[in-house]
Design a protein around this motif. Structure first.
Motif, mmCIF file in Angstrom:
data_model
loop_
_atom_site.group_PDB
_atom_site.id
_atom_site.type_symbol
_atom_site.label_atom_id
_atom_site.label_comp_id
_atom_site.label_asym_id
_atom_site.label_seq_id
_atom_site.Cartn_x
_atom_site.Cartn_y
_atom_site.Cartn_z
ATOM 1 N N SER A 182 -73.693 -62.865 -33.197
ATOM 2 C CA SER A 182 -75.032 -63.224 -32.743
ATOM 3 C C SER A 182 -75.885 -62.012 -32.374
ATOM 4 N N TYR A 183 -75.391 -60.832 -32.705
ATOM 5 C CA TYR A 183 -76.065 -59.612 -32.267
ATOM 6 C C TYR A 183 -76.401 -58.686 -33.426
ATOM 7 N N THR A 215 -78.589 -54.473 -25.208
ATOM 8 C CA THR A 215 -77.932 -55.173 -24.113
ATOM 9 C C THR A 215 -76.592 -54.551 -23.734
ATOM 10 N N ALA A 243 -75.476 -53.267 -28.928
ATOM 11 C CA ALA A 243 -75.739 -54.609 -29.417
ATOM 12 C C ALA A 243 -76.908 -55.238 -28.689
ATOM 13 N N VAL A 244 -77.693 -56.027 -29.431
ATOM 14 C CA VAL A 244 -78.795 -56.774 -28.832
ATOM 15 C C VAL A 244 -78.958 -58.076 -29.593
ATOM 16 N N MET A 245 -79.282 -59.155 -28.902
ATOM 17 C CA MET A 245 -79.374 -60.463 -29.540
ATOM 18 C C MET A 245 -80.737 -60.657 -30.212
ATOM 19 N N LYS A 265 -77.944 -59.364 -37.800
ATOM 20 C CA LYS A 265 -76.905 -60.288 -37.366
ATOM 21 C C LYS A 265 -76.044 -60.753 -38.541
#
Length: 128
Positions: free
Chosen positions: A31-32, A116, A98-100, A53
């Motif tokens: 999800s990232y 994140t 990582a970042v969503m 993603k």
């Protein structure tokens, strides 16, 4: 504890290759968006390569295009950075992050997105 763990760094001669790994611990990376960043001694951190993603979109900084390849594997929950034809100027500590949610991969790699999660980094030294 949610974290990213990098591995694969080391000492390599110019022209050599290394494969860095970024594994997600206690959470799925699916999800990232994931980015690889590096920081050379005395320099600011910079974005090297980023992947979306689903893995369908990839971004590379100009100086590594044609030499580095970023991939992701859901089965192993890992993002890889294959680095070929390494140069001394590739030396530095490599971090994955990582970042969503992000506006675009270039924004991520230009470090205009607040990531994140960050790993602790793995050192790559290219020297003869």
């Amino acid at each position: 504890q949610l974290q990213l763990v990098e591995s694969g760094g080391g000492l390599v001669q110019p022209g050599g290759s290394l494969r860095l790994s970024c594994a997600g611990s206690e959470f799925s990376l699916d999800s990232y968006g994931i980015g690889w960043f590096r920081q050379a001694p005395g320099k600011e951190r910079e974005g090297v390569s980023c992947i979306s993603k689903g893995g369908t979109q990839k971004y590379y900084m100009d100086s590594v295009k044609g030499r580095f390849t970023i991939t992701r594997d859901s089965a192993t929950n890992t993002v890889y950075l294959q680095m070929n034809s390494l140069k001394p100027e590739d030396t530095g500590v490599y971090y994955c992050a990582a970042v969503m949610w992000y506006a675009g991969l270039q924004y991520m790699c230009d470090m205009r997105v607040d990531m994140t999660y960050w790993g602790e980094g793995t050192l790559v030294t290219v020297s003869s």
